[in-house]
Motif scaffolding. Sequence first.
Motif, PDB file in Angstrom:
ATOM      1  N   ALA A   1      -5.002   1.251   3.845  1.00  0.00           N
ATOM      2  CA  ALA A   1      -4.420   0.038   4.195  1.00  0.00           C
ATOM      3  C   ALA A   1      -2.761   0.199   4.227  1.00  0.00           C
ATOM      4  O   ALA A   1      -2.108  -0.922   4.996  1.00  0.00           O
ATOM      5  N   ALA A   2      -2.306   1.306   4.221  1.00  0.00           N
ATOM      6  CA  ALA A   2      -0.555   1.463   4.293  1.00  0.00           C
ATOM      7  C   ALA A   2      -0.438   1.914   6.023  1.00  0.00           C
ATOM      8  O   ALA A   2       0.184   1.820   6.639  1.00  0.00           O
ATOM      9  N   GLN A   3      -1.705   2.375   6.223  1.00  0.00           N
ATOM     10  CA  GLN A   3      -1.998   2.396   7.589  1.00  0.00           C
ATOM     11  C   GLN A   3      -1.751   1.352   8.341  1.00  0.00           C
ATOM     12  O   GLN A   3      -1.340   1.384   9.808  1.00  0.00           O
ATOM     13  N   ALA A   4      -3.120   0.842   8.261  1.00  0.00           N
ATOM     14  CA  ALA A   4      -3.306  -1.266   8.503  1.00  0.00           C
ATOM     15  C   ALA A   4      -1.771  -1.660   8.511  1.00  0.00           C
ATOM     16  O   ALA A   4      -1.636  -2.364   9.426  1.00  0.00           O
ATOM     17  N   SER A   5      -1.042  -1.263   7.458  1.00  0.00           N
ATOM     18  CA  SER A   5       0.120  -2.188   7.352  1.00  0.00           C
ATOM     19  C   SER A   5       1.661  -1.605   8.371  1.00  0.00           C
ATOM     20  O   SER A   5       2.620  -2.170   7.732  1.00  0.00           O
ATOM     21  N   GLY A   6       1.385  -0.505   9.109  1.00  0.00           N
ATOM     22  CA  GLY A   6       2.373   0.224   9.045  1.00  0.00           C
ATOM     23  C   GLY A   6       3.488   0.747   8.511  1.00  0.00           C
ATOM     24  O   GLY A   6       4.392   1.374   9.031  1.00  0.00           O
TER      25      GLY A   6
ATOM     26  N   ALA B   1       0.740  -0.706  -0.224  1.00  0.00           N
ATOM     27  CA  ALA B   1      -0.615   0.056   0.106  1.00  0.00           C
ATOM     28  C   ALA B   1       1.227   1.199   0.006  1.00  0.00           C
ATOM     29  O   ALA B   1       0.750   2.557  -0.902  1.00  0.00           O
ATOM     30  N   GLY B   2       1.984   1.102   0.696  1.00  0.00           N
ATOM     31  CA  GLY B   2       3.019   2.366   1.245  1.00  0.00           C
ATOM     32  C   GLY B   2       3.298   3.247  -0.502  1.00  0.00           C
ATOM     33  O   GLY B   2       3.480   4.308  -0.303  1.00  0.00           O
ATOM     34  N   GLU B   3       3.700   1.553  -1.314  1.00  0.00           N
ATOM     35  CA  GLU B   3       4.693   2.117  -2.568  1.00  0.00           C
ATOM     36  C   GLU B   3       4.007   2.214  -3.547  1.00  0.00           C
ATOM     37  O   GLU B   3       3.711   3.217  -4.146  1.00  0.00           O
ATOM     38  N   ARG B   4       2.382   1.717  -2.987  1.00  0.00           N
ATOM     39  CA  ARG B   4       0.744   1.617  -4.403  1.00  0.00           C
ATOM     40  C   ARG B   4       0.883   3.904  -4.324  1.00  0.00           C
ATOM     41  O   ARG B   4       1.000   4.376  -4.669  1.00  0.00           O
ATOM     42  N   ILE B   5       0.864   4.202  -2.738  1.00  0.00           N
ATOM     43  CA  ILE B   5       0.721   5.530  -2.547  1.00  0.00           C
ATOM     44  C   ILE B   5       1.558   6.414  -3.107  1.00  0.00           C
ATOM     45  O   ILE B   5       1.641   7.558  -3.902  1.00  0.00           O
TER      46      ILE B   5
ATOM     47  N   GLY C   1      -8.240  11.227   6.651  1.00  0.00           N
ATOM     48  CA  GLY C   1      -8.751  12.671   5.571  1.00  0.00           C
ATOM     49  C   GLY C   1      -8.098  13.494   5.641  1.00  0.00           C
ATOM     50  O   GLY C   1      -7.737  13.821   4.100  1.00  0.00           O
ATOM     51  N   VAL C   2      -7.640  14.412   6.673  1.00  0.00           N
ATOM     52  CA  VAL C   2      -6.686  15.252   6.274  1.00  0.00           C
ATOM     53  C   VAL C   2      -5.805  15.219   6.222  1.00  0.00           C
ATOM     54  O   VAL C   2      -5.199  15.863   5.337  1.00  0.00           O
ATOM     55  N   LEU C   3      -4.982  13.204   6.136  1.00  0.00           N
ATOM     56  CA  LEU C   3      -3.642  13.540   5.576  1.00  0.00           C
ATOM     57  C   LEU C   3      -3.421  13.089   3.944  1.00  0.00           C
ATOM     58  O   LEU C   3      -2.762  13.574   3.706  1.00  0.00           O
ATOM     59  N   THR C   4      -4.524  12.497   3.986  1.00  0.00           N
ATOM     60  CA  THR C   4      -5.082  12.638   2.278  1.00  0.00           C
ATOM     61  C   THR C   4      -4.970  13.424   1.732  1.00  0.00           C
ATOM     62  O   THR C   4      -4.566  13.703   0.333  1.00  0.00           O
TER      63      THR C   4
ATOM     64  N   VAL D   1      -8.917   7.275  -3.057  1.00  0.00           N
ATOM     65  CA  VAL D   1      -7.458   6.723  -2.168  1.00  0.00           C
ATOM     66  C   VAL D   1      -7.656   6.794  -1.061  1.00  0.00           C
ATOM     67  O   VAL D   1      -6.635   5.573  -0.550  1.00  0.00           O
ATOM     68  N   ILE D   2      -8.580   7.333  -0.607  1.00  0.00           N
ATOM     69  CA  ILE D   2      -8.543   7.346   1.058  1.00  0.00           C
ATOM     70  C   ILE D   2      -8.356   5.595   1.456  1.00  0.00           C
ATOM     71  O   ILE D   2      -7.312   5.156   2.472  1.00  0.00           O
ATOM     72  N   PRO D   3      -8.635   4.382   0.831  1.00  0.00           N
ATOM     73  CA  PRO D   3      -8.476   2.580   0.876  1.00  0.00           C
ATOM     74  C   PRO D   3      -7.041   2.479   1.181  1.00  0.00           C
ATOM     75  O   PRO D   3      -6.467   1.815   1.407  1.00  0.00           O
ATOM     76  N   LEU D   4      -6.415   3.179  -0.056  1.00  0.00           N
ATOM     77  CA  LEU D   4      -5.112   3.317  -0.045  1.00  0.00           C
ATOM     78  C   LEU D   4      -4.470   3.473   1.198  1.00  0.00           C
ATOM     79  O   LEU D   4      -3.841   3.136   2.154  1.00  0.00           O
ATOM     80  N   ILE D   5      -4.592   5.139   1.386  1.00  0.00           N
ATOM     81  CA  ILE D   5      -4.069   5.466   2.403  1.00  0.00           C
ATOM     82  C   ILE D   5      -4.575   4.158   4.088  1.00  0.00           C
ATOM     83  O   ILE D   5      -4.091   4.137   4.990  1.00  0.00           O
TER      84      ILE D   5
END
Lengths: 203, 203
Positions: free
Chosen positions: A146-151, A91-95, A160-163, A140-144
């Motif tokens: 997912a990246a939060q879930a994966s650490g 997820a991080g790489e995809r962002i 939302g604010v981060l996105t 885009v939000i689900p990608l963020i």
Amino acid sequence: MNPPVQVQSSTHRGRPGYSRDDVIDAAVREFNQRGYEATSMGHVASVLGISKSALYHHISSKEEILDSAVTRAQDSLDAVVDEAIASDASAGERIRSLIHGAIAVLCNDQEAVTLLLRLRGNSELEKRALQRRREFTRRVIPLIDAAQASGEVRSDLDTGVLTRLMFGTVNSVIEWYEPGGRLSPDEIARHAVVLLFGGAARD
Amino acid sequence: MNPPVQVQSSTHRGRPGYSRDDVIDAAVREFNQRGYEATSMGHVASVLGISKSALYHHISSKEEILDSAVTRAQDSLDAVVDEAIASDASAGERIRSLIHGAIAVLCNDQEAVTLLLRLRGNSELEKRALQRRREFTRRVIPLIDAAQASGEVRSDLDTGVLTRLMFGTVNSVIEWYEPGGRLSPDEIARHAVVLLFGGAARD
């Protein structure tokens, strides 16, 4: 995606043979400089150095120009999200890829994306485009998430604010990017990814 | 700095007694929604529900409104830089304060700053305002330089690009901030400082 065309009335005045894309690109530059509402088809014809009837040979209305340019920009941006979502990367790489790809689109179709980002919803057409912009954020939000879930992305900030902040950073490049300038779109994208993921304080 | 005034034609139509600032705020909202070039003094009078002659009692021209609003926004932003530059804190801390203060100005005078950020340089007045915006950036860059020299900001990124990206992030808040929304200006500013200094990946 069409690269920006350098049309200048001084050098092109009186020369026929513009493509539909040339006409759209010249019109969009006028919209961005003068304001869409304040630009007439007469202004666009004048910038191209052609008659209004020659202009209407290419394009039927100001709205058609707005629609074509904004749709082109949104198609390019959606393709970047499609690719990020379909990717097998983390997820991080995809962002990171998404940020990189979005900055490439912004730089390569700068005037059309500028027009897109300045829409206020003054017509049905503009409202549809704004709706499609919101759809972009919603994808885009689900990608963020997912990246939060994966650490890979810190979870102590509101998603939302981060996105919005991250894509605010991406979009802001359009304000100062200069084609052929000191830094390439690729280098600018690299700076944005390093800043947004690593932070200014990390060395 | 003046807080935004909630003027709605439906509730205020026909009510006299607007202050000069009320008139400026209502006009600036129209400029932002409709485009400055496309907004007439007649539109502004109509939104306020007053006659054009009553409007001219407060203000002599559209240009005077633009000048007043943009000057107000720039005075507020310059005050934030003045304070950051004069502070005894470390360079990194002064940049954090600057980001925080700039976001507060953006949120508290959202319409005037929106107008400022959308100026294209279509008149001498707009060119002067753009010059003053560049001056703002020129005053911030030495702070980033100092923070890189002190080791508080990473030195492997181009200072100019880093500055533009950071203030692009700050400015982007204006696009989605909603007065009275879920997050206060202070909370949004905290998110921006954490993201820009710590990065999305640091937990």
